[in-house]
Design a protein around this motif. Structure first.
Motif, PDB file in Angstrom:
ATOM      1  N   THR A  38      48.424  66.258  37.798  1.00  6.31           N
ATOM      2  CA  THR A  38      47.371  65.245  37.677  1.00  6.31           C
ATOM      3  C   THR A  38      47.777  64.176  36.671  1.00  6.31           C
ATOM      4  O   THR A  38      47.635  62.971  36.919  1.00  6.31           O
ATOM      5  CB  THR A  38      46.041  65.897  37.243  1.00  6.31           C
ATOM      6  OG1 THR A  38      45.634  66.823  38.258  1.00  6.31           O
ATOM      7  CG2 THR A  38      44.959  64.850  37.051  1.00  6.31           C
ATOM      8  N   LEU A  39      48.309  64.619  35.537  1.00  8.40           N
ATOM      9  CA  LEU A  39      48.758  63.666  34.520  1.00  8.40           C
ATOM     10  C   LEU A  39      49.951  62.858  35.014  1.00  8.40           C
ATOM     11  O   LEU A  39      50.037  61.650  34.796  1.00  8.40           O
ATOM     12  CB  LEU A  39      49.133  64.411  33.235  1.00  8.40           C
ATOM     13  CG  LEU A  39      47.971  65.002  32.438  1.00  8.40           C
ATOM     14  CD1 LEU A  39      48.500  65.869  31.311  1.00  8.40           C
ATOM     15  CD2 LEU A  39      47.082  63.899  31.884  1.00  8.40           C
ATOM     16  N   PRO A  93      50.615  67.561  27.794  1.00  5.54           N
ATOM     17  CA  PRO A  93      51.183  68.573  28.697  1.00  5.54           C
ATOM     18  C   PRO A  93      52.476  68.112  29.375  1.00  5.54           C
ATOM     19  O   PRO A  93      53.343  68.930  29.675  1.00  5.54           O
ATOM     20  CB  PRO A  93      50.065  68.798  29.722  1.00  5.54           C
ATOM     21  CG  PRO A  93      48.818  68.523  28.948  1.00  5.54           C
ATOM     22  CD  PRO A  93      49.179  67.353  28.062  1.00  5.54           C
ATOM     23  N   LEU A  94      52.612  66.807  29.619  1.00  3.50           N
ATOM     24  CA  LEU A  94      53.867  66.287  30.173  1.00  3.50           C
ATOM     25  C   LEU A  94      54.972  66.354  29.124  1.00  3.50           C
ATOM     26  O   LEU A  94      56.095  66.770  29.404  1.00  3.50           O
ATOM     27  CB  LEU A  94      53.695  64.830  30.625  1.00  3.50           C
ATOM     28  CG  LEU A  94      52.847  64.551  31.859  1.00  3.50           C
ATOM     29  CD1 LEU A  94      52.808  63.054  32.126  1.00  3.50           C
ATOM     30  CD2 LEU A  94      53.386  65.280  33.072  1.00  3.50           C
ATOM     31  N   PHE A  95      54.647  65.929  27.921  1.00  2.00           N
ATOM     32  CA  PHE A  95      55.654  65.897  26.857  1.00  2.00           C
ATOM     33  C   PHE A  95      56.016  67.298  26.376  1.00  2.00           C
ATOM     34  O   PHE A  95      57.130  67.524  25.891  1.00  2.00           O
ATOM     35  CB  PHE A  95      55.153  65.063  25.675  1.00  2.00           C
ATOM     36  CG  PHE A  95      56.146  64.988  24.552  1.00  2.00           C
ATOM     37  CD1 PHE A  95      57.264  64.175  24.649  1.00  2.00           C
ATOM     38  CD2 PHE A  95      55.979  65.760  23.411  1.00  2.00           C
ATOM     39  CE1 PHE A  95      58.196  64.124  23.624  1.00  2.00           C
ATOM     40  CE2 PHE A  95      56.905  65.716  22.381  1.00  2.00           C
ATOM     41  CZ  PHE A  95      58.019  64.890  22.486  1.00  2.00           C
ATOM     42  N   THR A  97      61.854  59.257  25.111  1.00  3.67           N
ATOM     43  CA  THR A  97      60.775  60.165  25.504  1.00  3.67           C
ATOM     44  C   THR A  97      60.367  59.911  26.945  1.00  3.67           C
ATOM     45  O   THR A  97      60.198  60.840  27.738  1.00  3.67           O
ATOM     46  CB  THR A  97      59.552  59.964  24.589  1.00  3.67           C
ATOM     47  OG1 THR A  97      59.947  60.163  23.233  1.00  3.67           O
ATOM     48  CG2 THR A  97      58.440  60.932  24.946  1.00  3.67           C
ATOM     49  N   ARG A  98      60.225  58.638  27.277  1.00  2.00           N
ATOM     50  CA  ARG A  98      59.816  58.263  28.633  1.00  2.00           C
ATOM     51  C   ARG A  98      60.834  58.743  29.664  1.00  2.00           C
ATOM     52  O   ARG A  98      60.468  59.291  30.706  1.00  2.00           O
ATOM     53  CB  ARG A  98      59.653  56.742  28.712  1.00  2.00           C
ATOM     54  CG  ARG A  98      59.052  56.262  30.028  1.00  2.00           C
ATOM     55  CD  ARG A  98      58.668  54.803  29.960  1.00  2.00           C
ATOM     56  NE  ARG A  98      59.824  53.934  29.823  1.00  2.00           N
ATOM     57  CZ  ARG A  98      60.087  53.196  28.758  1.00  2.00           C
ATOM     58  NH1 ARG A  98      59.277  53.234  27.713  1.00  2.00           N
ATOM     59  NH2 ARG A  98      61.151  52.414  28.713  1.00  2.00           N
ATOM     60  N   ALA A 147      56.733  61.651  18.382  1.00  2.00           N
ATOM     61  CA  ALA A 147      56.595  61.500  19.836  1.00  2.00           C
ATOM     62  C   ALA A 147      55.556  62.476  20.375  1.00  2.00           C
ATOM     63  O   ALA A 147      54.756  62.142  21.258  1.00  2.00           O
ATOM     64  CB  ALA A 147      57.941  61.733  20.520  1.00  2.00           C
ATOM     65  N   SER A 148      55.567  63.681  19.825  1.00  2.00           N
ATOM     66  CA  SER A 148      54.582  64.683  20.223  1.00  2.00           C
ATOM     67  C   SER A 148      53.167  64.216  19.869  1.00  2.00           C
ATOM     68  O   SER A 148      52.231  64.337  20.667  1.00  2.00           O
ATOM     69  CB  SER A 148      54.889  66.013  19.526  1.00  2.00           C
ATOM     70  OG  SER A 148      53.894  66.966  19.802  1.00  2.00           O
ATOM     71  N   MET A 149      53.030  63.658  18.672  1.00  2.00           N
ATOM     72  CA  MET A 149      51.723  63.162  18.234  1.00  2.00           C
ATOM     73  C   MET A 149      51.251  62.007  19.119  1.00  2.00           C
ATOM     74  O   MET A 149      50.079  61.941  19.509  1.00  2.00           O
ATOM     75  CB  MET A 149      51.809  62.702  16.775  1.00  2.00           C
ATOM     76  CG  MET A 149      50.468  62.327  16.164  1.00  2.00           C
ATOM     77  SD  MET A 149      50.634  61.868  14.420  1.00  2.00           S
ATOM     78  CE  MET A 149      51.236  63.411  13.732  1.00  2.00           C
ATOM     79  N   MET A 150      52.176  61.113  19.452  1.00  2.00           N
ATOM     80  CA  MET A 150      51.824  59.980  20.311  1.00  2.00           C
ATOM     81  C   MET A 150      51.381  60.466  21.693  1.00  2.00           C
ATOM     82  O   MET A 150      50.409  59.964  22.261  1.00  2.00           O
ATOM     83  CB  MET A 150      53.022  59.035  20.452  1.00  2.00           C
ATOM     84  CG  MET A 150      52.781  57.854  21.387  1.00  2.00           C
ATOM     85  SD  MET A 150      51.414  56.777  20.874  1.00  2.00           S
ATOM     86  CE  MET A 150      52.182  55.934  19.487  1.00  2.00           C
ATOM     87  N   ALA A 151      52.083  61.466  22.223  1.00  2.00           N
ATOM     88  CA  ALA A 151      51.722  62.013  23.536  1.00  2.00           C
ATOM     89  C   ALA A 151      50.317  62.605  23.509  1.00  2.00           C
ATOM     90  O   ALA A 151      49.551  62.476  24.467  1.00  2.00           O
ATOM     91  CB  ALA A 151      52.739  63.071  23.963  1.00  2.00           C
TER      92      ALA A 151
END
Length: 217
Positions: free
Chosen positions: A59-60, A171-173, A76-77, A160-164
């Motif tokens: 879904t994400l 859940p994607l990151f 990250t992307r 990056a984890s915090m931004m996600a």
């Protein structure tokens, strides 16, 4: 694309994934039992294929992600998008394998053998897509290792984890993060050994199923 699956197909797909992961355990037994590589083997051969939480992940991936991807750092992307690509290819193949399994009269609860799995694999064919899938798998192996061993990654993984989390796509990151920590303890020589063995065994498996591919690669 996200699939609306019947309960029968879901159960059959789970069986396809189970026997596939079992094959990985057979092929890469040493790496699942070597202290330095246990987590790496689990990540690449279990976590990536895990169906738990898959619906939320999809879904994400197919709705929210497009809206926020430009707010994420390039590295990250790219990591997230490589996982989405592999997920898309693998999911399509697993569902088709599940449908083929059901067409053979499979009943929920019966575990199929490696020989049965291989027969289904060959019958479904999809050799060109299988080839693409393996290329993506091997590409991901290298890229995840490279990401984990870039000095700068140690400084950006937590932000990056915090931004996600802030963007609602953690859940994607999370799988990127898991891949980072799983490959971090593995030295270059050991990873090279792992990569070479995976590359050989997986291409050999594909060539055994589809001999004509060997002359094309």
């Amino acid at each position: 694309m996200k699939h609306q699956l019947t309960e029968e197909v879901k159960l059959a797909r789970r069986e396809i994934v189970r026997v596939q992961v079992d094959r990985f355990h057979l092929y890469y037994f040493d790496f699942f039992h070597k202290n330095e590589t246990i987590e790496m083997a689990k990540f690449f051969f279990e976590t990536v294929y895990n169906l738990d939480g898959k619906e939320e992940w999809e879904t994400l991936a197919f709705s929210t992600y497009d809206k926020v991807k430009n707010m994420m750092k390039e590295g990250t992307r790219e990591s997230v998008e490589r996982l989405i690509e592999l997920n898309t290819i693998t999911d399509e193949l697993d569902i088709q394998m599940a449908e083929l399994l059901l067409s053979k009269g499979w009943l929920a609860g019966r575990e199929i053998s490696q020989d049965e799995y291989f027969s289904l694999f060959c019958e479904l064919d999809k050799r060109e897509i299988r080839k693409k899938q393996l290329e993506v798998v091997l590409f991901n192996l290298k890229k995840f290792y490279e990401l984990a061993h870039k000095p700068v990654s140690a400084y950006i993984i937590k932000p990056a984890s915090m931004m996600a989390r802030l963007l609602g796509v953690y859940p994607l990151f999370k799988k990127v993060e898991q891949g980072y920590y799983a490959t971090l303890p593995v030295n270059q020589d050991l990873f090279n050994e792992f990569y070479a063995i995976v590359q050989k065994k997986e291409w050999d498996f594909l060539y055994k199923a589809f001999p004509t591919l060997q002359g094309e690669t």
